[in-house]
Design a protein around this motif. Structure first.
Motif, PDB file in Angstrom:
ATOM      1  N   TYR A  44       0.830  -1.197   0.000  1.00 52.58           N
ATOM      2  CA  TYR A  44       0.000   0.000   0.000  1.00 52.58           C
ATOM      3  C   TYR A  44       0.870   1.255   0.000  1.00 52.58           C
ATOM      4  O   TYR A  44       0.564   2.235  -0.685  1.00 52.58           O
ATOM      5  CB  TYR A  44      -0.920   0.009   1.228  1.00 52.58           C
ATOM      6  CG  TYR A  44      -1.990  -1.051   1.198  1.00 52.58           C
ATOM      7  CD1 TYR A  44      -3.242  -0.791   0.661  1.00 52.58           C
ATOM      8  CD2 TYR A  44      -1.749  -2.318   1.719  1.00 52.58           C
ATOM      9  CE1 TYR A  44      -4.232  -1.761   0.631  1.00 52.58           C
ATOM     10  CE2 TYR A  44      -2.725  -3.304   1.696  1.00 52.58           C
ATOM     11  CZ  TYR A  44      -3.965  -3.021   1.155  1.00 52.58           C
ATOM     12  OH  TYR A  44      -4.934  -3.999   1.123  1.00 52.58           O
ATOM     13  N   GLN A  47       2.632   1.578  -3.407  1.00 50.34           N
ATOM     14  CA  GLN A  47       1.695   2.029  -4.438  1.00 50.34           C
ATOM     15  C   GLN A  47       1.501   3.538  -4.371  1.00 50.34           C
ATOM     16  O   GLN A  47       1.489   4.223  -5.405  1.00 50.34           O
ATOM     17  CB  GLN A  47       0.355   1.315  -4.269  1.00 50.34           C
ATOM     18  CG  GLN A  47      -0.670   1.689  -5.329  1.00 50.34           C
ATOM     19  CD  GLN A  47      -2.011   1.025  -5.089  1.00 50.34           C
ATOM     20  OE1 GLN A  47      -2.585   1.153  -4.008  1.00 50.34           O
ATOM     21  NE2 GLN A  47      -2.506   0.311  -6.079  1.00 50.34           N
ATOM     22  N   ARG A 122      -4.103   8.141   2.696  1.00 58.52           N
ATOM     23  CA  ARG A 122      -4.681   8.323   1.368  1.00 58.52           C
ATOM     24  C   ARG A 122      -3.683   9.082   0.494  1.00 58.52           C
ATOM     25  O   ARG A 122      -2.910   9.908   0.987  1.00 58.52           O
ATOM     26  CB  ARG A 122      -5.995   9.089   1.455  1.00 58.52           C
ATOM     27  CG  ARG A 122      -7.063   8.379   2.281  1.00 58.52           C
ATOM     28  CD  ARG A 122      -8.335   9.219   2.320  1.00 58.52           C
ATOM     29  NE  ARG A 122      -9.306   8.673   3.256  1.00 58.52           N
ATOM     30  CZ  ARG A 122     -10.173   7.716   2.958  1.00 58.52           C
ATOM     31  NH1 ARG A 122     -10.179   7.201   1.737  1.00 58.52           N
ATOM     32  NH2 ARG A 122     -11.033   7.274   3.849  1.00 58.52           N
ATOM     33  N   LEU A 254     -10.116  -0.868   6.181  1.00 55.89           N
ATOM     34  CA  LEU A 254     -10.179  -1.143   4.745  1.00 55.89           C
ATOM     35  C   LEU A 254     -11.589  -1.540   4.330  1.00 55.89           C
ATOM     36  O   LEU A 254     -12.077  -1.145   3.271  1.00 55.89           O
ATOM     37  CB  LEU A 254      -9.203  -2.257   4.369  1.00 55.89           C
ATOM     38  CG  LEU A 254      -7.763  -1.866   4.044  1.00 55.89           C
ATOM     39  CD1 LEU A 254      -7.011  -3.067   3.499  1.00 55.89           C
ATOM     40  CD2 LEU A 254      -7.700  -0.730   3.049  1.00 55.89           C
ATOM     41  N   ARG A 257     -13.709   1.506   4.115  1.00 51.30           N
ATOM     42  CA  ARG A 257     -13.419   2.265   2.897  1.00 51.30           C
ATOM     43  C   ARG A 257     -13.996   1.569   1.671  1.00 51.30           C
ATOM     44  O   ARG A 257     -14.490   2.222   0.753  1.00 51.30           O
ATOM     45  CB  ARG A 257     -11.903   2.408   2.718  1.00 51.30           C
ATOM     46  CG  ARG A 257     -11.257   3.400   3.651  1.00 51.30           C
ATOM     47  CD  ARG A 257      -9.787   3.548   3.300  1.00 51.30           C
ATOM     48  NE  ARG A 257      -9.109   4.425   4.238  1.00 51.30           N
ATOM     49  CZ  ARG A 257      -7.814   4.697   4.192  1.00 51.30           C
ATOM     50  NH1 ARG A 257      -7.063   4.158   3.244  1.00 51.30           N
ATOM     51  NH2 ARG A 257      -7.262   5.507   5.074  1.00 51.30           N
ATOM     52  N   LEU A 258     -13.921   0.258   1.675  1.00 56.81           N
ATOM     53  CA  LEU A 258     -14.370  -0.511   0.521  1.00 56.81           C
ATOM     54  C   LEU A 258     -15.842  -0.276   0.240  1.00 56.81           C
ATOM     55  O   LEU A 258     -16.267  -0.182  -0.909  1.00 56.81           O
ATOM     56  CB  LEU A 258     -14.108  -2.003   0.779  1.00 56.81           C
ATOM     57  CG  LEU A 258     -14.376  -2.978  -0.363  1.00 56.81           C
ATOM     58  CD1 LEU A 258     -13.404  -2.717  -1.507  1.00 56.81           C
ATOM     59  CD2 LEU A 258     -14.231  -4.410   0.131  1.00 56.81           C
ATOM     60  N   THR A 659     -17.366   1.250  -4.855  1.00 60.12           N
ATOM     61  CA  THR A 659     -16.124   2.006  -4.911  1.00 60.12           C
ATOM     62  C   THR A 659     -15.181   1.318  -5.894  1.00 60.12           C
ATOM     63  O   THR A 659     -15.349   0.136  -6.219  1.00 60.12           O
ATOM     64  CB  THR A 659     -15.465   2.061  -3.531  1.00 60.12           C
ATOM     65  OG1 THR A 659     -15.140   0.732  -3.112  1.00 60.12           O
ATOM     66  CG2 THR A 659     -16.412   2.691  -2.508  1.00 60.12           C
ATOM     67  N   GLU A 661     -12.293   0.196  -5.363  1.00 59.18           N
ATOM     68  CA  GLU A 661     -11.653  -0.948  -4.714  1.00 59.18           C
ATOM     69  C   GLU A 661     -12.531  -2.196  -4.780  1.00 59.18           C
ATOM     70  O   GLU A 661     -12.028  -3.315  -4.922  1.00 59.18           O
ATOM     71  CB  GLU A 661     -11.330  -0.614  -3.246  1.00 59.18           C
ATOM     72  CG  GLU A 661     -10.296   0.472  -3.065  1.00 59.18           C
ATOM     73  CD  GLU A 661     -10.895   1.876  -3.086  1.00 59.18           C
ATOM     74  OE1 GLU A 661     -10.148   2.834  -2.841  1.00 59.18           O
ATOM     75  OE2 GLU A 661     -12.108   2.011  -3.349  1.00 59.18           O
ATOM     76  N   ILE A 664     -12.178  -4.509  -7.682  1.00 58.37           N
ATOM     77  CA  ILE A 664     -11.003  -5.375  -7.686  1.00 58.37           C
ATOM     78  C   ILE A 664     -11.178  -6.538  -6.707  1.00 58.37           C
ATOM     79  O   ILE A 664     -10.958  -7.702  -7.043  1.00 58.37           O
ATOM     80  CB  ILE A 664      -9.743  -4.566  -7.323  1.00 58.37           C
ATOM     81  CG1 ILE A 664      -9.498  -3.477  -8.371  1.00 58.37           C
ATOM     82  CG2 ILE A 664      -8.525  -5.477  -7.203  1.00 58.37           C
ATOM     83  CD1 ILE A 664      -8.398  -2.509  -7.998  1.00 58.37           C
ATOM     84  N   VAL A 665     -11.594  -6.198  -5.497  1.00 55.23           N
ATOM     85  CA  VAL A 665     -11.619  -7.195  -4.422  1.00 55.23           C
ATOM     86  C   VAL A 665     -12.741  -8.213  -4.609  1.00 55.23           C
ATOM     87  O   VAL A 665     -12.526  -9.426  -4.466  1.00 55.23           O
ATOM     88  CB  VAL A 665     -11.758  -6.486  -3.058  1.00 55.23           C
ATOM     89  CG1 VAL A 665     -11.932  -7.517  -1.940  1.00 55.23           C
ATOM     90  CG2 VAL A 665     -10.537  -5.617  -2.798  1.00 55.23           C
TER      91      VAL A 665
END
Length: 744
Positions: A44, A47, A122, A254, A257-258, A659, A661, A664-665
């Motif tokens: 993280y 990135q 962030r 997380l 946020r997701l 979102t 994310e 992807i998840v």
């Protein structure tokens, strides 16, 4: 502004401190290499850094030799683009950064310092830190936060003017200092030429003998250098990971946020979904992007030498639709491509019809269909009126996104009109004639039906009004005025949005209530009792009517989110039902391939063989009126007649704000579940899964035509959930099971 007032941008490099060996597992894997969500903790941080610096400007301080570090961090032996710097002995954070001094001896820029065990900052917080450092022309700027709970971070001490005087670590702090809630949370940006001399003179801490970065900040302050801070406001960002409890807390953050809905933000990129390009006005939908996309389409027309065929451009009543249509016309004209520009706002099916009627190279309809009022977009049609398939739209969007402002060629609209390269034209009568040619107007005239229509402030009133009036219906319109805010809600014809229509039907004795969405390509109906009729049931009724009453032959095409009762009805008639992905382009392609009679989707779009290769809410409404006139029965009576053939299934639908994310998840999670199903049957809630389809999203097929589907919308930031089951209760259970699955 003069150049004297502009702060110069300094070169930037980044360092990530990852030399700690502390572990929370029996295999002694360092904390920063533990898994958080679907990645390693350090990933993280890396990135974020790579969004700000090139790989060659990123340095990772590790405790193992570089080759071993690469294998450990990435699981590969290939050469890594980052620089690994070894800290043989761990003597604190200041000592770790000092290992870079020989490598950056001649570097006269800024150094961003991040910790590998603090992964939740962030990207915008780091950007804010860098921006404030540059604007303040500081020697060092640190990231701070005011928190409402005790955390083991250094306290920031300020003077009466608010300037930073000192940073006191938790271990050195008095009880009074520990009461301070402004913390130094572990990210810095500093001028390299100020930092390294200070680090070289840094004495060890008298408490533990370590060389600390915070002590370096103290020395810079007392040397008269400028030390600033950038404050973050989301306390979750400061969560570091030093033990199992911290890791659990970070995992929970997380997850929050997701699934936290947030305002959609565009990156000035054009992206096509299942229904064309759509974006929030002022974010992604801008006239600049309209021009870039138009230029990309003009380039393709020029490559194909189809300039004379030209383009047809129409628009709906949304904010900026007319301006966008004119901006597009200017670009095509500037590229010597003939333009037919519709003279007034028009339904999308009319634009689809007109595109095919003039055999244009492309048709353009500026609309966001049923999306909320703050959205706009563009539907692009091929010369036959069909939507381009994915490979075509990917090529168009890639070329458009690569174009710069100066790459767009255009001329002013008044010059283009005067030269005749742009011509205004009206297709209303031609389109109405095309619809009426497929409808038994005489039968409708004899029935004397009383109909009420809600165009939802969109563009359906004019054409619908002409057709129903010429069919001698007693027709009333509501919500017909021009309102780009659509009455303050999305122009999607669902039950909640049609309460007024329901009330009118119940109180005033109408035979039928009709509604179309904002661009009139979708339909909804309310029966004579004021009951909302689902689109699944509309498709059943119309396929039954075309096949059993009109006597037409052919199968039916539906998308995978539409009722399986169509399969049962097709089988009853000895016909086939074809399932396709979501997106009407797939429905029309399959209709052409199989010469199908009807194609439709549960969201409200349908067409029939011999009409346009696109969905048409106006034609669908006229066909429903014809069905009532020819059968001399009410909608509720016809439904019972069809249910006697197909039996009943009950649909349920829901959505979760999606979102980036989640995109992807969740597919990774579902893919793992599908792989598990290949080894042993799984269950969705209490129900065994017979088969899993990944045609579009993930569809769980159960016994007796029951199913549940989850897929990300191609037009809105939503994860859509669908289910169909033997009872309403079971359908709701399946939806709840899908929610539990994606939030696990």
């Amino acid at each position: 502004m003069t150049t004297d007032n502009v702060t110069p941008t300094r070169a930037l490099k980044a360092v990530i401190l990852a030399a700690g060996q502390q572990s929370i597992t029996e295999d002694r894997v360092p904390i920063v290499l533990q898994t958080l969500g679907d990645r390693k903790i350090a990933d993280y941080v890396i990135q974020n850094a790579l969004r700000l610096v090139a790989p060659d400007d990123l340095y990772i301080v590790v405790s193992a030799p570089p080759d071993e570090a690469q294998r450990c961090l990435w699981g590969v032996d290939a050469a890594c683009p980052y620089h690994y710097v070894v800290q043989d002995e761990q003597h604190g954070t200041g000592h770790a950064v000092l290992q870079l001094a020989p490598l950056l001896e001649n570097f006269d820029g800024d150094l961003l310092i991040l910790y590998a065990d603090t992964p939740l900052f962030r990207l915008n917080s780091i950007r804010g830190l860098l921006n404030r450092h540059r604007l303040k022309q500081a020697h060092l700027t640190l990231l701070s936060a005011v928190v409402d709970r005790p955390l083991p971070y250094g306290r920031i001490i300020r003077d009466a003017a608010g300037r930073i005087m000192d940073i006191i670590e938790e271990t050195d702090a008095s009880p009074e200092v520990r009461d301070i809630r402004e913390l130094n949370v572990g990210a810095y940006v500093t001028q390299a030429r100020a930092l390294f001399p200070a680090l070289e003179k840094l004495p060890p801490s008298p408490v533990d003998g370590e060389y600390r970065l915070t002590d370096c900040a103290h020395r810079l302050i007392h040397a008269g250098m400028r030390v600033e801070s950038y404050q973050i406001y989301d306390q979750d960002e400061v969560q570091g990971i030093n033990n199992r409890a911290d890791l659990d807390a970070a995992t929970f953050i997380l997850q929050k946020r997701l699934y936290r809905p947030r305002r959609t933000e565009e990156q000035n990129l054009i992206a096509f979904g299942t229904g064309g390009w759509r974006a929030v006005i002022g974010e992604g939908f801008t006239l600049h992007n309209v021009r870039r996309l138009s230029q990309a389409l003009a380039n393709e027309i020029t490559r194909r030498s189809e300039e004379k065929r030209g383009v047809l451009i129409g628009y709906d009543r949304r904010f900026l639709s007319d301006r966008a249509a004119e901006a597009a016309a200017e670009v095509f004209a500037g590229n010597n491509i003939a333009v037919t520009l519709l003279s007034e706002d028009a339904p999308t099916p009319l634009i689809t019809y007109a595109t095919a009627a003039v055999n244009a190279a492309y048709g353009l309809a500026f609309t966001a269909s049923h999306n909320p009022p703050e959205w706009n977009g563009l539907k692009v049609f091929r010369s036959d009126g069909s939507l381009p398939l994915d490979d075509e739209t990917h090529q168009i969007e890639a070329e458009a996104n690569a174009l710069r402002f100066e790459d767009v060629v255009k001329i002013d609209l008044d010059l283009a009109l005067e030269a005749g390269i742009v011509k205004r034209r009206d297709f209303t009568n031609a389109y109405v004639d095309a619809v009426e040619a497929l409808i038994d107007l005489d039968a409708i005239r004899e029935a004397g039906l009383k109909v009420i229509v809600d165009p939802m402030y969109g563009v359906g009133q004019l054409t619908m009004g002409i057709i129903l009036t010429e069919a001698r219906c007693r027709v009333t319109f509501i919500n017909e005025r021009h309102d780009p805010l659509f009455g303050g809600r999305s122009p999607a014809p669902n039950l909640d949005a049609l309460r007024m229509l329901v009330t009118h039907v119940r109180n005033e004795g109408y035979d039928l209530g009709l509604a179309t969405d904002g661009d009139a390509d979708r339909i909804a109906i309310v029966d004579e009792q004021g009951e909302y009729v689902t689109v699944n049931d509309i498709l059943l009724l119309l396929y039954w009517y075309l096949r059993a009453v009109r006597g037409e032959r052919g199968g039916v095409v539906r998308n995978l989110a539409t009722t399986h009762l169509l399969d049962r009805l097709a089988a009853h008639f000895g016909e086939s039902c074809y399932e396709v992905p979501v997106g009407f382009k797939h429905i029309t392609a399959s209709m052409v391939e199989h010469n199908a009679l009807l194609g439709g989707e549960s969201s409200g779009g349908l067409t029939i063989r011999g009409h346009i290769l696109g969905k048409d809410g106006i034609f669908a409404a006229a066909l429903v009126v014809e069905m009532l006139a020819c059968t001399r029965k009410k909608i509720s009576e016809l439904l019972q007649q069809v249910y006697a053939i197909t039996g009943r299934l009950y649909a349920e639908e829901d959505g979760i704000q999606a979102t980036p994310e989640m995109r992807i998840v969740i597919p990774r999670r579902i893919k793992a579940l599908a792989q598990e199903h290949t080894r042993a049957p799984i269950r969705l809630g209490d129900y065994p899964v017979v088969r899993i389809s990944e045609l579009d999203g993930t569809k769980f097929l159960l016994a007796n035509d029951n199913w549940a589907l989850l897929r990300f919308s191609g037009t809105e930031p939503l994860l859509r959930l669908f289910a169909e089951a033997d009872s309403p209760e079971k359908a709701k259970e399946l939806i709840e099971s899908l929610k539990a699955l994606v939030s696990a």
